[in-house]
Motif scaffolding. Structure first.
Motif, PDB file in Angstrom:
ATOM      1  N   ASN A 154      17.250  -5.841  -7.926  1.00  0.00           N
ATOM      2  CA  ASN A 154      18.614  -5.318  -7.823  1.00  0.00           C
ATOM      3  C   ASN A 154      18.903  -4.067  -8.645  1.00  0.00           C
ATOM      4  O   ASN A 154      19.721  -3.241  -8.262  1.00  0.00           O
ATOM      5  CB  ASN A 154      19.625  -6.396  -8.249  1.00  0.00           C
ATOM      6  N   GLY A 155      18.302  -3.936  -9.811  1.00  0.00           N
ATOM      7  CA  GLY A 155      18.700  -2.918 -10.772  1.00  0.00           C
ATOM      8  C   GLY A 155      18.423  -1.498 -10.296  1.00  0.00           C
ATOM      9  O   GLY A 155      17.427  -1.222  -9.631  1.00  0.00           O
ATOM     10  N   VAL A 156      19.332  -0.592 -10.670  1.00  0.00           N
ATOM     11  CA  VAL A 156      19.209   0.829 -10.362  1.00  0.00           C
ATOM     12  C   VAL A 156      19.241   1.604 -11.673  1.00  0.00           C
ATOM     13  O   VAL A 156      20.221   1.551 -12.411  1.00  0.00           O
ATOM     14  CB  VAL A 156      20.356   1.304  -9.446  1.00  0.00           C
ATOM     15  N   GLY A 157      18.182   2.315 -11.978  1.00  0.00           N
ATOM     16  CA  GLY A 157      18.115   3.111 -13.203  1.00  0.00           C
ATOM     17  C   GLY A 157      18.574   4.533 -12.954  1.00  0.00           C
ATOM     18  O   GLY A 157      18.160   5.168 -11.977  1.00  0.00           O
ATOM     19  N   VAL A 158      19.453   5.021 -13.832  1.00  0.00           N
ATOM     20  CA  VAL A 158      19.945   6.395 -13.733  1.00  0.00           C
ATOM     21  C   VAL A 158      19.878   7.037 -15.113  1.00  0.00           C
ATOM     22  O   VAL A 158      19.655   6.357 -16.120  1.00  0.00           O
ATOM     23  CB  VAL A 158      21.389   6.447 -13.181  1.00  0.00           C
ATOM     24  N   LEU A 159      20.119   8.338 -15.154  1.00  0.00           N
ATOM     25  CA  LEU A 159      19.946   9.095 -16.389  1.00  0.00           C
ATOM     26  C   LEU A 159      21.252   9.686 -16.897  1.00  0.00           C
ATOM     27  O   LEU A 159      22.189   9.933 -16.129  1.00  0.00           O
ATOM     28  CB  LEU A 159      18.941  10.236 -16.157  1.00  0.00           C
ATOM     29  N   ASP A 160      21.292   9.923 -18.203  1.00  0.00           N
ATOM     30  CA  ASP A 160      22.400  10.675 -18.790  1.00  0.00           C
ATOM     31  C   ASP A 160      22.547  12.010 -18.057  1.00  0.00           C
ATOM     32  O   ASP A 160      21.551  12.626 -17.658  1.00  0.00           O
ATOM     33  CB  ASP A 160      22.140  10.967 -20.269  1.00  0.00           C
ATOM     34  N   HIS A 161      23.795  12.441 -17.914  1.00  0.00           N
ATOM     35  CA  HIS A 161      24.154  13.727 -17.299  1.00  0.00           C
ATOM     36  C   HIS A 161      23.920  13.764 -15.789  1.00  0.00           C
ATOM     37  O   HIS A 161      24.061  14.818 -15.172  1.00  0.00           O
ATOM     38  CB  HIS A 161      23.423  14.891 -17.974  1.00  0.00           C
ATOM     39  N   ALA A 162      23.603  12.614 -15.193  1.00  0.00           N
ATOM     40  CA  ALA A 162      23.333  12.575 -13.752  1.00  0.00           C
ATOM     41  C   ALA A 162      24.625  12.641 -12.943  1.00  0.00           C
ATOM     42  O   ALA A 162      25.688  12.221 -13.392  1.00  0.00           O
ATOM     43  CB  ALA A 162      22.582  11.299 -13.400  1.00  0.00           C
ATOM     44  N   TYR A 163      24.502  13.150 -11.730  1.00  0.00           N
ATOM     45  CA  TYR A 163      25.577  13.097 -10.744  1.00  0.00           C
ATOM     46  C   TYR A 163      24.953  12.749  -9.398  1.00  0.00           C
ATOM     47  O   TYR A 163      23.994  13.391  -8.967  1.00  0.00           O
ATOM     48  CB  TYR A 163      26.317  14.437 -10.627  1.00  0.00           C
ATOM     49  N   HIS A 164      25.521  11.723  -8.727  1.00  0.00           N
ATOM     50  CA  HIS A 164      24.965  11.285  -7.451  1.00  0.00           C
ATOM     51  C   HIS A 164      25.996  11.156  -6.334  1.00  0.00           C
ATOM     52  O   HIS A 164      25.612  10.894  -5.197  1.00  0.00           O
ATOM     53  CB  HIS A 164      24.218   9.966  -7.628  1.00  0.00           C
ATOM     54  N   GLY A 165      27.296  11.299  -6.618  1.00  0.00           N
ATOM     55  CA  GLY A 165      28.259  11.258  -5.523  1.00  0.00           C
ATOM     56  C   GLY A 165      29.593  10.660  -5.903  1.00  0.00           C
ATOM     57  O   GLY A 165      29.873  10.388  -7.067  1.00  0.00           O
ATOM     58  N   ARG A 166      30.428  10.418  -4.869  1.00  0.00           N
ATOM     59  CA  ARG A 166      31.803   9.965  -5.067  1.00  0.00           C
ATOM     60  C   ARG A 166      32.117   8.637  -4.374  1.00  0.00           C
ATOM     61  O   ARG A 166      33.270   8.233  -4.320  1.00  0.00           O
ATOM     62  CB  ARG A 166      32.781  11.033  -4.564  1.00  0.00           C
ATOM     63  N   THR A 167      31.114   7.975  -3.800  1.00  0.00           N
ATOM     64  CA  THR A 167      31.333   6.645  -3.242  1.00  0.00           C
ATOM     65  C   THR A 167      31.342   5.628  -4.375  1.00  0.00           C
ATOM     66  O   THR A 167      31.049   5.959  -5.530  1.00  0.00           O
ATOM     67  CB  THR A 167      30.231   6.300  -2.239  1.00  0.00           C
ATOM     68  N   ASN A 168      31.638   4.373  -4.059  1.00  0.00           N
ATOM     69  CA  ASN A 168      31.760   3.385  -5.130  1.00  0.00           C
ATOM     70  C   ASN A 168      30.474   3.238  -5.928  1.00  0.00           C
ATOM     71  O   ASN A 168      30.490   3.278  -7.162  1.00  0.00           O
ATOM     72  CB  ASN A 168      32.190   2.037  -4.544  1.00  0.00           C
ATOM     73  N   LEU A 169      29.357   3.079  -5.250  1.00  0.00           N
ATOM     74  CA  LEU A 169      28.098   2.917  -5.967  1.00  0.00           C
ATOM     75  C   LEU A 169      27.698   4.197  -6.688  1.00  0.00           C
ATOM     76  O   LEU A 169      27.283   4.163  -7.854  1.00  0.00           O
ATOM     77  CB  LEU A 169      26.985   2.486  -5.016  1.00  0.00           C
ATOM     78  N   THR A 170      27.818   5.338  -6.018  1.00  0.00           N
ATOM     79  CA  THR A 170      27.378   6.577  -6.658  1.00  0.00           C
ATOM     80  C   THR A 170      28.286   6.961  -7.825  1.00  0.00           C
ATOM     81  O   THR A 170      27.817   7.586  -8.778  1.00  0.00           O
ATOM     82  CB  THR A 170      27.280   7.728  -5.647  1.00  0.00           C
ATOM     83  N   MET A 171      29.567   6.598  -7.781  1.00  0.00           N
ATOM     84  CA  MET A 171      30.420   6.819  -8.956  1.00  0.00           C
ATOM     85  C   MET A 171      29.877   6.045 -10.153  1.00  0.00           C
ATOM     86  O   MET A 171      29.902   6.524 -11.291  1.00  0.00           O
ATOM     87  CB  MET A 171      31.862   6.398  -8.672  1.00  0.00           C
TER      88      MET A 171
END
Length: 449
Positions: A154-171
């Protein structure tokens, strides 16, 4: 009413120069903005309330007749220039035949051809599969779905300063909450953030930064429940951070060893923008999956998830799709974009832009101590503004430069977690003369601080 088609309006060519003939914004734009306020909510912002009437190449003309040098390219969309002739022709031809059917109901060749091109052009010679969608955020969401299905995690790893979008998950995946996620919760769960590589500020080598990142993920989620990690090879909204050498490679090695899908978000950095087809290539990366959008449509809405065949094939029949994903007209535009990249050597043109633009900014840095860092690749360049003698963010200086440039006919974008980065996303076909002219305006703006 006559059924006869009217003749196309002949539009005069746009001079390849900036031209300011009114106050910015001009009276017609001011009036248009008042109309806007009556029907558009304030949440739909306006970085510069000038209303564009025409555009071609790297010049935009507003309804008052002002001409702007476009260093934003629709936030990286118009990589091959606005209203590219070949793209316009492809759109017109396709629109005359089929505008829409929905590929998952009655398919068509254009979708397949775009997929074939992406399989050929993305890094790696392994078997790949492609699904098309409408936007970068939609591609990111689908990539998460596919990675979770493939790994059973299930887990999703992301990074500091990242931007991926404006949908619920990407927010939830973005680093900076305001303004993208403020008050819009609860947001998507099972997202785990770790520090990234930020050489100008942290001073860490790629290996040191990777060790720190991996340690965070191992402690906060653990490899047993981490389905994927998302990396922007060059971070976009976060400030065009170029990671230290070896950083991304170490992350990918760790992912491969632990059944974690390594996903490169190339929504902003892909499609000839950085002097390669994809920024991943400049780091020697072959991602398990990639998300692509922006520049691949020449202005038309289209995005893609490209991934290893075994990962992409893990999803059940009917689990992927969407009404408008890979629309026939958008596919025709995308095919034309890739044809133009090949025909006009736009990979080489991006390298030319880097030489002129980055070289000019480095020369400017020598006399303007407010420029703390110059970074980026190809036509994806940024300067970080700091209080002289420190590395402290100087966001007010960025605001001043953006406003000054607009008043003098140059469209710029800010970026960065702290709002202290000026980013340059011009068309890769912008002329040296327009770059030099823009740099003169920016230098004047910095001198007037």
């Amino acid at each position: 009413m006559s059924d006869t088609l009217t003749s196309p309006v002949i539009v005069a060519p746009i001079a390849k120069e900036r031209r300011v003939v009114t106050a910015i914004p001009g009276p017609l734009s001011v009036a248009m903005h008042e109309r806007r306020k009556q029907v558009i909510p304030p949440g739909v912002g306006a970085a510069l309330p000038v209303y564009i009437d025409r555009a071609h190449g790297s010049i935009m003309v507003d309804i008052d007749g002002n001409q702007f040098i476009d260093l934003a390219a629709g936030i990286g969309v118009n990589t091959i220039g606005s209203t590219n002739d070949a793209v316009v022709a492809a759109i017109a031809a396709q629109a005359a035949n089929v505008i829409h059917t929905c590929f998952t109901v009655t398919p068509y060749e254009g979708y397949i051809r775009v997929a074939e091109i992406l399989v050929e052009r993305t890094p790696g010679t392994h078997a790949k599969r492609v699904m098309l969608s409408n936007s970068g955020a939609e591609a990111v969401e689908n990539a998460v779905k596919i990675a979770r299905k493939y790994t059973g995690k299930n887990g999703v790893g992301v990074l500091d300063h990242a931007y991926h979008g404006r949908t619920n998950l990407t927010m939830a995946m973005n680093f900076k909450n305001a303004p993208y996620g403020t008050g819009f919760g609860p947001l998507g769960a099972s997202v785990f953030r770790a520090p990234s590589s930020y050489p100008y500020q942290d001073g860490l080598s790629g290996e040191e930064a990777a060790k720190r990142t991996i340690s965070y993920w191992e402690k906060t989620v653990g490899t047993a429940d981490l389905a994927c990690i998302f990396v922007e090879p060059i971070q976009g909204e976060g400030g065009f951070m170029v990671p230290a050498d070896g950083y991304l490679n170490k992350l990918q090695e760790w992912c491969t060893a632990n059944n974690i899908v390594f996903i490169a978000d190339e929504v902003q950095s892909g499609v000839a923008r950085t002097g390669h087809y994809f920024a991943s290539e400049s780091f020697g990366l072959v991602p398990d999956m990639m998300t692509v959008a922006k520049g691949m449509g020449g202005g038309m809405p289209i995005a893609a998830v490209v991934g290893r065949a075994d990962i992409m094939d893990a999803t059940h029949v009917g689990g992927l799709g969407g009404t408008f994903g890979g629309n026939p007209v958008s596919c025709a535009a995308s095919i034309a974009v890739f044809d133009e990249i090949e025909k006009d050597n736009l990979i080489g043109e991006a390298q030319r832009v880097e030489k002129v633009l980055k070289g000019g900014l480095i020369a400017m840095q020598a006399k303007r101590p407010v420029i703390g860092d110059v970074r980026g690749k190809g036509a994806m360049i940024a300067i970080e503004l700091v209080h002289p003698g420190t590395k402290d963010p100087y966001a007010e200086a960025v605001t001043h430069v953006v406003n000054y440039a607009a008043q003098h006919g140059v469209l710029l974008l800010s970026a960065g977690t702290y709002g202290n980065v000026l980013r340059f996303l011009p068309s890769v076909k912008i002329s040296d003369a327009l770059i030099v002219d823009s740099l003169s305006v920016i230098d004047d703006a910095l001198a007037s601080l």
